[in-house]
Write a protein that holds these residues in place. Structure first.
Motif, PDB file in Angstrom:
ATOM      1  N   VAL A  72       0.848  -1.185   0.000  1.00  0.00           N
ATOM      2  CA  VAL A  72       0.000   0.000   0.000  1.00  0.00           C
ATOM      3  C   VAL A  72       0.887   1.240   0.000  1.00  0.00           C
ATOM      4  O   VAL A  72       1.733   1.404   0.881  1.00  0.00           O
ATOM      5  CB  VAL A  72      -0.940   0.017   1.234  1.00  0.00           C
ATOM      6  N   THR A  73       0.675   2.108  -0.978  1.00  0.00           N
ATOM      7  CA  THR A  73       1.447   3.346  -1.077  1.00  0.00           C
ATOM      8  C   THR A  73       0.776   4.447  -0.255  1.00  0.00           C
ATOM      9  O   THR A  73      -0.368   4.312   0.175  1.00  0.00           O
ATOM     10  CB  THR A  73       1.555   3.804  -2.538  1.00  0.00           C
ATOM     11  N   THR A  74       1.488   5.549  -0.095  1.00  0.00           N
ATOM     12  CA  THR A  74       0.927   6.699   0.608  1.00  0.00           C
ATOM     13  C   THR A  74      -0.299   7.220  -0.127  1.00  0.00           C
ATOM     14  O   THR A  74      -1.307   7.586   0.492  1.00  0.00           O
ATOM     15  CB  THR A  74       1.980   7.814   0.742  1.00  0.00           C
ATOM     16  N   SER A  75      -0.244   7.217  -1.431  1.00  0.00           N
ATOM     17  CA  SER A  75      -1.385   7.649  -2.239  1.00  0.00           C
ATOM     18  C   SER A  75      -2.580   6.720  -2.019  1.00  0.00           C
ATOM     19  O   SER A  75      -3.724   7.185  -1.891  1.00  0.00           O
ATOM     20  CB  SER A  75      -0.996   7.670  -3.714  1.00  0.00           C
ATOM     21  N   ASP A  76      -2.315   5.415  -1.973  1.00  0.00           N
ATOM     22  CA  ASP A  76      -3.377   4.442  -1.702  1.00  0.00           C
ATOM     23  C   ASP A  76      -4.012   4.706  -0.335  1.00  0.00           C
ATOM     24  O   ASP A  76      -5.236   4.688  -0.197  1.00  0.00           O
ATOM     25  CB  ASP A  76      -2.832   3.006  -1.717  1.00  0.00           C
ATOM     26  N   GLN A  99      -6.347   7.628  -0.334  1.00  0.00           N
ATOM     27  CA  GLN A  99      -7.624   7.306  -0.970  1.00  0.00           C
ATOM     28  C   GLN A  99      -8.467   6.389  -0.074  1.00  0.00           C
ATOM     29  O   GLN A  99      -9.674   6.541   0.018  1.00  0.00           O
ATOM     30  CB  GLN A  99      -7.391   6.659  -2.331  1.00  0.00           C
ATOM     31  N   ILE A 100      -7.822   5.458   0.601  1.00  0.00           N
ATOM     32  CA  ILE A 100      -8.529   4.559   1.521  1.00  0.00           C
ATOM     33  C   ILE A 100      -9.092   5.348   2.693  1.00  0.00           C
ATOM     34  O   ILE A 100     -10.252   5.184   3.079  1.00  0.00           O
ATOM     35  CB  ILE A 100      -7.590   3.413   1.983  1.00  0.00           C
ATOM     36  N   LEU A 128     -18.305  12.271  -1.308  1.00  0.00           N
ATOM     37  CA  LEU A 128     -18.315  10.930  -1.910  1.00  0.00           C
ATOM     38  C   LEU A 128     -17.546  10.904  -3.228  1.00  0.00           C
ATOM     39  O   LEU A 128     -16.839   9.941  -3.521  1.00  0.00           O
ATOM     40  CB  LEU A 128     -19.751  10.451  -2.117  1.00  0.00           C
ATOM     41  N   LYS A 129     -17.658  11.967  -4.009  1.00  0.00           N
ATOM     42  CA  LYS A 129     -16.914  12.044  -5.269  1.00  0.00           C
ATOM     43  C   LYS A 129     -15.421  12.156  -5.016  1.00  0.00           C
ATOM     44  O   LYS A 129     -14.617  11.507  -5.683  1.00  0.00           O
ATOM     45  CB  LYS A 129     -17.384  13.249  -6.095  1.00  0.00           C
ATOM     46  N   GLU A 130     -15.021  12.986  -4.052  1.00  0.00           N
ATOM     47  CA  GLU A 130     -13.602  13.140  -3.725  1.00  0.00           C
ATOM     48  C   GLU A 130     -13.005  11.828  -3.219  1.00  0.00           C
ATOM     49  O   GLU A 130     -11.819  11.567  -3.411  1.00  0.00           O
ATOM     50  CB  GLU A 130     -13.411  14.250  -2.705  1.00  0.00           C
ATOM     51  N   ALA A 131     -13.824  11.005  -2.587  1.00  0.00           N
ATOM     52  CA  ALA A 131     -13.377   9.691  -2.114  1.00  0.00           C
ATOM     53  C   ALA A 131     -13.452   8.654  -3.225  1.00  0.00           C
ATOM     54  O   ALA A 131     -13.126   7.490  -3.018  1.00  0.00           O
ATOM     55  CB  ALA A 131     -14.226   9.245  -0.925  1.00  0.00           C
ATOM     56  N   ASN A 132     -13.892   9.077  -4.397  1.00  0.00           N
ATOM     57  CA  ASN A 132     -13.988   8.204  -5.576  1.00  0.00           C
ATOM     58  C   ASN A 132     -15.022   7.092  -5.401  1.00  0.00           C
ATOM     59  O   ASN A 132     -14.943   6.059  -6.046  1.00  0.00           O
ATOM     60  CB  ASN A 132     -12.607   7.641  -5.922  1.00  0.00           C
ATOM     61  N   LEU A 133     -15.983   7.299  -4.513  1.00  0.00           N
ATOM     62  CA  LEU A 133     -17.008   6.288  -4.262  1.00  0.00           C
ATOM     63  C   LEU A 133     -18.208   6.424  -5.186  1.00  0.00           C
ATOM     64  O   LEU A 133     -18.943   5.467  -5.392  1.00  0.00           O
ATOM     65  CB  LEU A 133     -17.470   6.341  -2.803  1.00  0.00           C
ATOM     66  N   ALA A 156     -15.443  -0.022  -8.338  1.00  0.00           N
ATOM     67  CA  ALA A 156     -14.002  -0.315  -8.263  1.00  0.00           C
ATOM     68  C   ALA A 156     -13.400   0.219  -6.960  1.00  0.00           C
ATOM     69  O   ALA A 156     -12.551  -0.436  -6.351  1.00  0.00           O
ATOM     70  CB  ALA A 156     -13.283   0.284  -9.469  1.00  0.00           C
ATOM     71  N   GLN A 157     -13.863   1.375  -6.503  1.00  0.00           N
ATOM     72  CA  GLN A 157     -13.325   1.926  -5.258  1.00  0.00           C
ATOM     73  C   GLN A 157     -13.807   1.145  -4.043  1.00  0.00           C
ATOM     74  O   GLN A 157     -13.083   1.000  -3.069  1.00  0.00           O
ATOM     75  CB  GLN A 157     -13.677   3.409  -5.125  1.00  0.00           C
ATOM     76  N   PHE A 158     -15.014   0.614  -4.100  1.00  0.00           N
ATOM     77  CA  PHE A 158     -15.488  -0.234  -3.012  1.00  0.00           C
ATOM     78  C   PHE A 158     -14.643  -1.508  -2.928  1.00  0.00           C
ATOM     79  O   PHE A 158     -14.377  -2.019  -1.846  1.00  0.00           O
ATOM     80  CB  PHE A 158     -16.972  -0.570  -3.191  1.00  0.00           C
ATOM     81  N   ILE A 159     -14.205  -2.012  -4.066  1.00  0.00           N
ATOM     82  CA  ILE A 159     -13.337  -3.196  -4.087  1.00  0.00           C
ATOM     83  C   ILE A 159     -11.998  -2.876  -3.432  1.00  0.00           C
ATOM     84  O   ILE A 159     -11.456  -3.683  -2.676  1.00  0.00           O
ATOM     85  CB  ILE A 159     -13.167  -3.721  -5.530  1.00  0.00           C
TER      86      ILE A 159
END
Length: 105
Positions: free
Chosen positions: A3-7, A10-11, A58-63, A80-83
């Motif tokens: 898991v990267t810092t970017s990941d 987003q998580i 929700l959009k900023e969280a990519n959900l 895909a983001q829920f996955i």
């Protein structure tokens, strides 16, 4: 899973977005099909300004995804983001057998 810092950012955004009851209601409504803002406002009985704030989170969280059709904006889930969130949590299931039992001293 590496898991990267970017990941992680987003998580974190995903879990933060899911921590608010109204946003969970939005997710539930979008579970079966996309809805426009006016439909969401009516079903949730909230103002468009209040709803817009939560949809932005929700959009900023990519959900959720948004698409414009004419003057209406339709929202749907970004599965895909829920996955991604599910896979992150699944990593902790594998530790279930090695965690020490909690007992009282």
């Amino acid at each position: 899973m590496q898991v990267t810092t970017s990941d992680l950012t987003q998580i974190w955004a995903g879990f933060h977005a899911l921590s608010e009851p109204l946003r969970l209601q939005i997710i539930e409504l979008l579970h079966s099909h996309e809805l426009c803002v006016c439909e969401l406002c009516n079903k949730l009985e909230v103002s468009q300004s209040k709803l817009s704030f939560h949809l932005k989170t929700l959009k900023e969280a990519n959900l959720v995804r948004a698409r414009q059709e004419g003057r209406w904006i339709y929202y749907s889930l970004n599965l895909a983001q829920f996955i991604v969130l599910e896979q992150y949590l699944a990593e902790y299931r594998r530790f279930g057998d090695i965690l020490p039992a909690r007992g009282c001293d």
